[in-house]
Design an enzyme around this catalytic site. Structure first.
Site, short mmCIF file in Angstrom:
data_model
loop_
_atom_site.label_atom_id
_atom_site.label_comp_id
_atom_site.label_asym_id
_atom_site.label_seq_id
_atom_site.Cartn_x
_atom_site.Cartn_y
_atom_site.Cartn_z
N LEU A 59 3.87 -36.73 27.83
CA LEU A 59 3.42 -35.78 28.46
C LEU A 59 3.66 -36.07 29.52
O LEU A 59 4.64 -34.58 30.76
CB LEU A 59 2.43 -34.88 28.09
CG LEU A 59 2.69 -33.88 28.20
CD1 LEU A 59 3.40 -32.78 27.61
CD2 LEU A 59 0.98 -32.89 27.86
N ALA A 60 2.55 -36.74 30.61
CA ALA A 60 2.79 -37.14 31.69
C ALA A 60 2.71 -38.66 31.92
O ALA A 60 2.61 -39.86 30.41
CB ALA A 60 2.27 -36.54 32.23
N SER A 61 3.65 -39.34 33.14
CA SER A 61 3.18 -40.68 33.05
C SER A 61 2.17 -40.65 34.53
O SER A 61 2.51 -40.46 35.34
CB SER A 61 4.48 -41.20 33.34
OG SER A 61 4.64 -42.51 32.89
N ALA A 62 1.05 -41.42 34.78
CA ALA A 62 0.05 -41.62 36.07
C ALA A 62 0.33 -43.33 36.46
O ALA A 62 0.71 -43.85 35.16
CB ALA A 62 -0.72 -41.10 35.83
N SER A 63 -0.37 -43.42 37.32
CA SER A 63 -0.17 -45.21 37.31
C SER A 63 -1.58 -45.96 36.74
O SER A 63 -1.39 -46.93 36.16
CB SER A 63 -0.50 -44.97 39.51
OG SER A 63 -1.93 -44.37 39.37
N GLN A 66 -1.39 -42.89 30.97
CA GLN A 66 0.16 -42.10 29.78
C GLN A 66 -0.79 -40.63 29.14
O GLN A 66 -1.64 -41.34 28.17
CB GLN A 66 1.20 -43.23 28.98
CG GLN A 66 1.79 -43.86 30.68
CD GLN A 66 2.99 -44.55 29.46
OE1 GLN A 66 3.34 -45.41 30.29
NE2 GLN A 66 3.18 -44.25 27.79
N VAL A 67 -0.11 -40.08 28.91
CA VAL A 67 -0.09 -38.68 28.03
C VAL A 67 0.37 -38.26 27.21
O VAL A 67 1.79 -38.22 27.52
CB VAL A 67 -1.07 -37.99 28.89
CG1 VAL A 67 -1.53 -36.61 28.21
CG2 VAL A 67 -2.05 -37.25 30.39
N LYS A 84 -4.94 -39.71 26.13
CA LYS A 84 -4.30 -40.04 27.45
C LYS A 84 -5.21 -41.67 26.69
O LYS A 84 -6.37 -42.05 26.84
CB LYS A 84 -5.39 -39.86 28.98
CG LYS A 84 -4.77 -40.35 29.69
CD LYS A 84 -5.54 -39.47 31.18
CE LYS A 84 -7.13 -39.74 31.59
NZ LYS A 84 -7.28 -39.37 32.69
N ASP A 216 -10.53 -34.66 42.47
CA ASP A 216 -9.16 -35.12 42.82
C ASP A 216 -8.09 -34.29 42.74
O ASP A 216 -7.21 -34.03 41.18
CB ASP A 216 -8.78 -36.81 41.74
CG ASP A 216 -7.14 -37.03 41.16
OD1 ASP A 216 -6.81 -37.05 42.99
OD2 ASP A 216 -6.88 -37.68 40.58
#
Length: 261
Positions: A59-63, A66-67, A84, A216
């Site tokens: 659904l989302a990818s961060a540094s 991932q979710v 996550k 954040d």
């Protein structure tokens, strides 16, 4: 660090800010073949035994992680959740990056004495502490539960429920909050004024009443839920928080009142 700088067009040229904004929602995902064994190792069982459905596309990818969306089996029935999970080997990667940042900060202080007023090394130390806190999802679970308790009864903000049985230090299962990005919600008719008022109310409570705040709050950590006329803020990614002592809060209130006068 890039996500933070992407919200500061007052500090950086527009073209740099535009590029850094990609770090908010456009980080290339790690392949499922790497993520699946990492998730199963952290949760202690095959995914098929825990979840009724698990979407392999993030659904989302961060540094850091991932979710993924999923449907969890619970004693109460089915639950829409997100999982996550940290990227494999992200710990050693961050260690190397932090070492490079320390080297760079010390080199800047040695070669540019005038830079010491900005304390480059202390800035890296602060970033070091923050990124290590975000690597511990058990701490994020604690934060989410504390926020939910602090704001119990307030209908203008929501925090995801934590499913502790299906969480660890490197993977966390949370209630799925069905919301939209602020910009999308406003474009679709949600009241920007009401969203702003709700946000101010939440921030004031966090800082002046609780002394415990989300540290954040970049745009992709704020979801707009509810209706266009009565928007609800959904706050996610709660690994990084700030704390203020009662004494510091009292001094902050006095300062605000002095400015207001």
């Amino acid at each position: 660090l890039g996500q933070l700088l992407s919200t500061r067009p007052d500090l950086l040229p527009l073209e740099v800010v535009t590029e850094l904004k990609r770090l908010q929602d456009d980080v290339p995902p790690a392949p499922w073949s790497e993520m699946q064994p990492a998730i199963e190792r952290e949760l202690g069982a095959p995914i098929s035994e825990i979840f009724l459905r698990f979407d392999e596309t993030p659904l989302a990818s961060a540094s850091i992680g991932q979710v993924y969306r999923a449907v969890l089996r619970t004693e109460e029935g089915e639950a829409e959740v997100v999982v996550k999970a940290q990227r494999p080997n992200i710990g050693p990667t961050i260690e190397r990056d932090i070492d490079l940042l320390y080297w760079l900060a010390r080199a800047i202080e040695r070669s540019m004495p005038e830079s010491r007023v900005y304390t480059p090394v202390r800035l890296v130390e602060e970033f070091d502490r923050a990124i290590r806190a975000e690597l511990d999802f058990a701490q994020e679970a604690d934060n989410a539960e504390r926020f939910a308790q602090n704001f119990a009864g307030l209908e203008t903000v929501a925090f995801p429920k934590v499913y502790r049985q299906f969480s660890s230090r490197k993977a966390i299962t949370l209630e799925y909050l069905a919301g939209k990005n602020v910009r999308v919600a406003v474009a679709e008719g949600s009241s920007a004024e009401r969203i702003a008022k709700n946000a101010v109310q939440v921030v004031v409570k966090m800082i002046f009443e609780h002394g415990f705040f989300h540290a954040d709050p970049h745009p992709w950590n704020i979801l707009i839920m509810g209706t266009a006329e009565a928007p609800v803020l959904g706050l996610v990614d709660l690994g990084l928080v700030g704390r203020l002592s009662p004494r510091f809060r009292d001094r902050l209130v006095a300062l605000v009142l002095a400015i207001a006068r």
